[in-house]
Design an enzyme around this catalytic site. Structure first.
Site, PDB file in Angstrom:
ATOM      1  N   CYS B  99       0.794  -1.203   0.000  1.00  0.00           N
ATOM      2  CA  CYS B  99       0.000   0.000   0.000  1.00  0.00           C
ATOM      3  C   CYS B  99       0.829   1.257   0.000  1.00  0.00           C
ATOM      4  O   CYS B  99       2.023   1.241   0.192  1.00  0.00           O
ATOM      5  CB  CYS B  99      -0.869  -0.030   1.221  1.00  0.00           C
ATOM      6  SG  CYS B  99       0.085  -0.618   2.611  1.00  0.00           S
ATOM      7  N   ILE B 100       0.127   2.332  -0.201  1.00  0.00           N
ATOM      8  CA  ILE B 100       0.788   3.609  -0.461  1.00  0.00           C
ATOM      9  C   ILE B 100       0.347   4.642   0.566  1.00  0.00           C
ATOM     10  O   ILE B 100      -0.826   4.833   0.760  1.00  0.00           O
ATOM     11  CB  ILE B 100       0.426   4.147  -1.871  1.00  0.00           C
ATOM     12  CG1 ILE B 100       0.611   3.041  -2.894  1.00  0.00           C
ATOM     13  CG2 ILE B 100       1.297   5.318  -2.223  1.00  0.00           C
ATOM     14  CD1 ILE B 100      -0.609   2.244  -3.209  1.00  0.00           C
TER      15      ILE B 100
END
Ligand SMILES: Cc1cc2nc3c(=O)[nH]c(=O)nc-3n(C[C@H](O)[C@H](O)[C@H](O)COP(=O)(O)OP(=O)(O)OC[C@H]3O[C@@H](n4cnc5c(N)ncnc54)[C@H](O)[C@@H]3O)c2cc1C
Lengths: 410, 100
Positions: B99-100
């Site tokens: 994820c970011i």
């Protein structure tokens, strides 16, 4: 006559419609824009509605207002995309549109039904989201009468749009209850599937410190398994159980259902997209922007803005039969509201995590990075004005699209 | 002498070269991480390796539960302390980009 079809008239679709209309030859191209909604919502404003800092009406405007008159704007549900036949089927009048180029800008939405028990009895009673207009408005009514107890903020799974918004919610809740003089009666617990406050190490550490300073308890690595509305508990797969009086949920985010139906998406209905060119991995005449893509960049309005600069050049070159020149670097800039008059700024890309330092914006900058600051907060508030008046209209503004290390400390 | 002596790992304990992976290495990594591998763990490991071969990335939990008969609850019991990361580690894959 050729057809340029845009699906979704949110941030990305509207912005690109404004750019394309200026650059495509009107004697050759017809631009059609489709969305099922008449209203455009300024989603970053959803964060402020629950606390009464924004009146609901300031985040809503008619979509039409931002769409150039010489574009055909169709209000309809999109039923099916058939990329092999370059065809899209709409619900309204069973219309079928044959396109030459397609831009997908259908965004992402929350899916509370993905979490066991979340939509049972407590939904919009003491379990709310604030990622939808309705959720934010309902939560504001609840908070007005909330006089103490435990608030649990939960992120169900990543990725989510605007990954800093849940943190901002927790920070603002701290501020809000201090203002009301009852912070000592309110416990705030921040549960996240991540191992810290944020996804990248430096920002995670800095933001983690802010959580501690504001007396917000973090429960990391919390993968929600179930919400129990009769007991008011939220549980994780590793057996933790937390009681809540108010659950503020950020449910699973998924791409539009039509993407899944059309067989164009991944497990979460995001469209597999080339992260540098923003072209679909599978179809050369299909482009994707914003929250609808699967590219490893933040799902945020600022990212949509940076992507649009790359995308317009790539589309025009493709139409002229030239090689793709521009490549998107994953640039994101986010203001993180940490109290009513303070915010932090982060700026990052695919390759470089958020760092400390300053962000040099010509004329109005520099803004300090990863540090609470009143000036940054003015930046966040002016974002609403910039969004309605500059961004949506596709007007370039003095933020360089390419990520830069200038001012950052390593 | 352990089979792990010649294996290169990154700073987080993921194998650098997933082609160098063998089932024996998986057993040894699992032991080091204090995870016991069962027949069911191997369903996940084999699936994850296949996905990695096709897509160049470790599969997400959602992808695993959608395409195998292992559900999320079982995944957590097979690979305690974060099944996504742990399964990738044991299967010799790079750290999930997640994820970011
Ligand atoms: C609470 C919150 C806070 C945020 N804060 C920030 C912030 O501070 N800074 C920032 O940069 N970003 C922020 N964002 C994120 C930002 O709003 C989004 O990333 C951005 O709006 C995405 O634009 P988009 O064009 O990809 O999708 P959207 O703007 O969501 O547009 C998608 C459009 O597609 C339409 N659509 C979907 N499916 C169909 C269908 N089947 N038929 C017809 N139409 C369809 C929808 O009606 C919608 O109009 C925030 C978001 C939220 C929820």
């Amino acid at each position: 006559m050729k057809t340029f079809l845009i699906l979704g008239a949110g941030t990305g679709g509207t912005m690109m419609a404004n750019k394309l209309v200026k650059r495509l030859d009107p004697s050759e191209w017809k631009i059609i824009l489709v969305d099922r909604e008449l209203e455009h919502y300024y989603q970053p404003g959803f964060l402020f509605i629950p606390f009464g800092y924004y009146k609901p009406e300031v985040v809503v405007q008619p979509k039409r207002k931002f769409i150039p008159a010489n574009i055909e704007f169709v209000i309809s549900d999109i039923e099916m995309i058939e990329p092999d036949a370059s065809r899209v089927k709409l619900a309204a009048d069973k219309r079928v549109i044959q396109y030459d180029q397609l831009l997908i800008a259908t965004g992402t939405d929350i899916h509370p039904e993905e979490i066991e028990g979340m939509k049972d009895g407590g939904w919009y009673k003491n379990v709310f989201d604030f990622y939808t207009f309705k959720g934010a408005v309902e939560l504001s009514k609840f908070l007005k009468n909330f006089n103490g107890g435990r608030i649990v903020v939960n992120i169900a799974e990543m990725p989510i749009k605007c990954p800093v918004a849940p943190l901002e919610f927790a920070f603002l809740a701290d501020y809000y209850f201090k203002q009301r003089g009852i912070r000592n009666k309110v416990e705030i617990v921040y549960t996240t599937p991540l191992s810290g406050a944020f996804t990248k190490p430096v920002a995670s550490r800095m933001l983690g410190d802010v959580l501690i300073k504001k007396d917000i308890h973090t429960e990391p690595d919390f993968a929600v398994s179930e919400v129990n509305s009769s007991k008011n508990t939220i549980s994780s797969y590793d057996g933790r159980e937390i009681n809540y009086d108010l659950l503020v949920a950020i449910p699973t985010n998924m791409g539009a259902e039509v993407i899944g139906r059309s067989g164009m998406g991944d497990d979460l209905n995001f469209v597999p997209t080339n992260k540098a060119t923003l072209q679909s991995n599978k179809w050369e005449n299909v482009w994707v922007i914003g929250d609808a893509t699967n590219v490893p960049a933040s799902k945020a309005g600022s990212v949509v803005h940076y992507e649009a600069e790359t995308l317009i050049e790539n589309i025009l070159h493709t139409i002229e039969g030239k090689p793709l020149p521009a490549s998107f670097d994953g640039h994101a800039t986010c203001h993180i509201t940490s109290g009513f008059n303070k915010s932090l700024l982060i700026d990052f890309s695919y390759d470089v995590e958020p760092l400390t330092g300053v962000y040099p914006i010509p004329v109005i900058g520099p803004f300090p990075l990863l540090k609470e600051n009143t000036f940054n907060y003015l930046g966040k508030l002016s974002f609403k004005w910039i969004y309605w008046n500059i961004m949506l209209r596709g007007i370039p503004f003095p933020l360089p699209p390419a990520f830069s290390m200038a001012g950052k400390r390593q | 002498m352990s089979v792990l002596d010649k294996v290169k790992f990154d700073a987080d304990g993921y194998m650098e070269d997933s082609n160098a992976w063998t089932p024996e290495i998986a057993e040894a990594i699992a032991k080091r991480e204090e995870v016991t591998l069962t027949e069911r763990s191997w369903v996940v490991i084999n699936y994850a390796r296949n996905e990695f071969k096709v897509k160049g990335e470790a599969p997400t939990l959602r992808n695993i539960t959608k395409n195998t008969d292992v559900d999320t609850k079982e995944l957590y019991s097979l690979f305690p302390g974060g099944p996504g990361k742990m399964a990738a580690k044991v299967a010799g894959l790079h750290k999930p980009t997640g994820c970011i």
